[in-house]
Design an enzyme around this catalytic site. Structure first.
Site, PDB file in Angstrom:
ATOM      1  N   ASP A 129      82.302  61.071  24.128  1.00 47.35           N
ATOM      2  CA  ASP A 129      81.451  60.609  23.018  1.00 47.35           C
ATOM      3  C   ASP A 129      82.357  60.257  21.852  1.00 47.35           C
ATOM      4  O   ASP A 129      82.821  61.148  21.141  1.00 47.35           O
ATOM      5  CB  ASP A 129      80.500  61.731  22.565  1.00 47.35           C
ATOM      6  CG  ASP A 129      79.216  61.772  23.366  1.00 47.35           C
ATOM      7  OD1 ASP A 129      78.513  60.755  23.400  1.00 47.35           O
ATOM      8  OD2 ASP A 129      78.917  62.825  23.943  1.00 47.35           O
ATOM      9  N   ARG A 137      85.437  63.070  18.652  1.00 48.85           N
ATOM     10  CA  ARG A 137      86.211  64.141  19.308  1.00 48.85           C
ATOM     11  C   ARG A 137      87.705  64.011  19.020  1.00 48.85           C
ATOM     12  O   ARG A 137      88.403  65.002  18.827  1.00 48.85           O
ATOM     13  CB  ARG A 137      85.993  64.117  20.829  1.00 48.85           C
ATOM     14  CG  ARG A 137      84.578  63.839  21.314  1.00 48.85           C
ATOM     15  CD  ARG A 137      83.566  64.820  20.793  1.00 48.85           C
ATOM     16  NE  ARG A 137      82.271  64.628  21.442  1.00 48.85           N
ATOM     17  CZ  ARG A 137      81.136  65.128  21.001  1.00 48.85           C
ATOM     18  NH1 ARG A 137      81.119  65.845  19.896  1.00 48.85           N
ATOM     19  NH2 ARG A 137      79.998  64.922  21.643  1.00 48.85           N
ATOM     20  N   LYS A 232      72.979  53.832  23.501  1.00 52.35           N
ATOM     21  CA  LYS A 232      72.031  54.943  23.470  1.00 52.35           C
ATOM     22  C   LYS A 232      71.233  54.905  22.175  1.00 52.35           C
ATOM     23  O   LYS A 232      71.620  54.195  21.240  1.00 52.35           O
ATOM     24  CB  LYS A 232      72.779  56.275  23.613  1.00 52.35           C
ATOM     25  CG  LYS A 232      73.877  56.502  22.557  1.00 52.35           C
ATOM     26  CD  LYS A 232      74.752  57.694  22.905  1.00 52.35           C
ATOM     27  CE  LYS A 232      75.788  57.945  21.839  1.00 52.35           C
ATOM     28  NZ  LYS A 232      76.721  59.031  22.162  1.00 52.35           N
ATOM     29  N   HIS A 245      68.558  68.291  20.916  1.00 45.51           N
ATOM     30  CA  HIS A 245      69.439  69.362  21.383  1.00 45.51           C
ATOM     31  C   HIS A 245      68.734  70.721  21.276  1.00 45.51           C
ATOM     32  O   HIS A 245      69.034  71.644  22.021  1.00 45.51           O
ATOM     33  CB  HIS A 245      70.728  69.429  20.547  1.00 45.51           C
ATOM     34  CG  HIS A 245      71.653  68.273  20.760  1.00 45.51           C
ATOM     35  ND1 HIS A 245      71.503  67.078  20.102  1.00 45.51           N
ATOM     36  CD2 HIS A 245      72.736  68.136  21.568  1.00 45.51           C
ATOM     37  CE1 HIS A 245      72.472  66.248  20.490  1.00 45.51           C
ATOM     38  NE2 HIS A 245      73.228  66.872  21.374  1.00 45.51           N
ATOM     39  N   ASP A 316      70.870  61.516  28.962  1.00 46.02           N
ATOM     40  CA  ASP A 316      71.525  62.328  27.956  1.00 46.02           C
ATOM     41  C   ASP A 316      71.772  63.687  28.621  1.00 46.02           C
ATOM     42  O   ASP A 316      71.336  63.929  29.752  1.00 46.02           O
ATOM     43  CB  ASP A 316      70.646  62.454  26.712  1.00 46.02           C
ATOM     44  CG  ASP A 316      71.453  62.743  25.443  1.00 46.02           C
ATOM     45  OD1 ASP A 316      72.594  63.215  25.555  1.00 46.02           O
ATOM     46  OD2 ASP A 316      70.919  62.510  24.345  1.00 46.02           O
TER      47      ASP A 316
END
Length: 395
Positions: A129, A137, A232, A245, A316
């Site tokens: 990601d 990241r 996305k 989440h 996802d």
């Protein structure tokens, strides 16, 4: 049918009316040819064999599994992950910041990726990601290149800047050994208080045209460096009030059909490599109240049949609470595959007791196929799309 969006789509000429050029009529007289002439000029074309022919069910299922490798920063030859890769139980790996070593970050990560890839008979999707901003990241503190958020780039609205930053990022991804990035977001910032999209700068704009242009620049910049992308979160997470989440997200009262515009634009242009689904409920699209990832109406009827997308659909993360706490692991796997999802993502960003191995996911899918709950034809479709994406030439 469990959907009520047909009238909405038919009334929106911007979304679903494509103009075709009228056929030209030749003024010349037709040329008459003999059967022998036609035969000589028309070489025999052998029917194309499906890529899944003579491929085992185990191998086909393995290609559908994308797994996180917990907090590994290196990997031993005897590691269970390598064993699963060698046995064909894994089709892709997703990396997170926890897989980046504090020292010698680039060299260590590059070796980890190389060691994983070397164990695969079919090259792995090696993914991350990397949207920039909050979802970044490969941070500068590890020695990697800066990447501003989509929100920043959208406000700047300079395609040269978007291309510059994204090209640098994609070049770095390629050098490390990645081949797939979960970016850009096509979500519209229609809700400025959205805690997971607008407030953290993951959307370029609330304007679908601006989002389409920025996203196209991002995808093209990735492609110049040999990196494929996953857009996305389909069919739109920008209007949500909460974070999937953490639990169920329902956008029925907020969602607007314009959230499909960037998808329509980029699908028609042939720009999109792959699409990721959203774990959100939208009763305007599916009255059964299934989240997009588990909804055949959303994935097959809308994305594939109405918008015309023929490529790979990724879920996802299946361990996000919107799915894992409400639908049960086996049931969610079954519903997502039947919905039309080709690659199931399990990031393992959960407690140790909730982590799952690729072989466990593989066993669940195989059981569902052998029991007839999932037709093997559905596995064949997914395998064919996955192989096409892995073999797709983009630069």
């Amino acid at each position: 049918m469990k959907f009520i969006f047909t009238s909405l789509l038919l009334s929106s000429s911007l979304l679903f009316i494509a103009c075709k050029k009228p056929a030209t009529v030749s003024s010349q007289q037709p040329v008459t040819k003999s059967v022998e002439q036609v035969a000589e000029e028309s070489p025999v074309v052998k029917p194309k064999r499906p890529v899944y022919e003579n491929v085992s069910l185990d191998e086909k299922i393995g290609q559908m599994i994308m797994i996180g490798i917990n907090d590994r920063k290196s990997i031993a030859a005897t590691d269970s992950v390598l064993i699963e890769i060698k046995s064909g139980k894994v089709g892709g790996i997703i990396m997170f910041e926890k897989n980046i070593a504090a020292a010698n970050s680039a060299a260590t990560l590059k070796k980890l990726i190389s060691d994983l890839q070397a164990s695969a008979s079919t090259p792995l999707f090696m993914s991350i990601d990397e949207e920039g901003g909050k979802v970044h990241r490969l941070k500068e503190k590890y020695g990697f290149v800066p990447m501003p958020s989509a929100g920043y780039l959208g406000n700047l609205n300079n395609l040269d800047s978007t291309t510059y930053y994204t090209t640098n990022l994609a070049k770095e991804l390629k050098e490390l050994g990645f081949n797939l990035n979960y970016a850009p977001c096509l979500d519209l910032a229609t809700n400025p208080n959205n805690p997971i999209i607008a407030k953290v700068g993951r959307s370029y704009s609330a304007d679908p045209d601006l989002v389409s242009k920025q996203a196209a620049a991002s995808i093209n910049a990735h492609h110049t460096q040999g990196i494929k992308t996953i857009v996305k979160h389909f069919p739109g997470h920008g209007s949500s009030m909460s974070d999937s989440h953490l639990g169920i997200v329902d956008v029925t009262n907020q969602w607007n059909i314009i959230e499909l515009m960037p998808y329509k634009t980029l699908i028609q242009s042939g720009t999109i490599d792959a699409v990721m689904t959203a774990h959100i409920i939208n009763e305007h699209l599916d009255q059964s109240k299934l989240p997009g990832t588990l909804s055949k109406v959303v994935v097959t009827d809308l994305l594939r049949n109405m918008l015309g997308f023929t490529g790979v659909v990724f879920s996802d993360d299946m361990q996000m609470y919107a799915i894992s706490k409400n639908y049960g692991q086996e049931n969610a796997i079954k519903l997502s595959i039947l919905a039309g999802v080709d690659v199931l993502v399990f990031g393992n960003n959960v407690s140790a007791s909730d982590r799952i191995k690729a072989s466990e996911i593989h066993a669940i899918i195989k059981k569902l196929v052998l029991s007839g709950d999932i037709p093997e034809s559905r596995i064949n479709e997914a395998y064919e799309r996955i192989l096409a994406l892995k073999n797709k030439e983009i630069n």
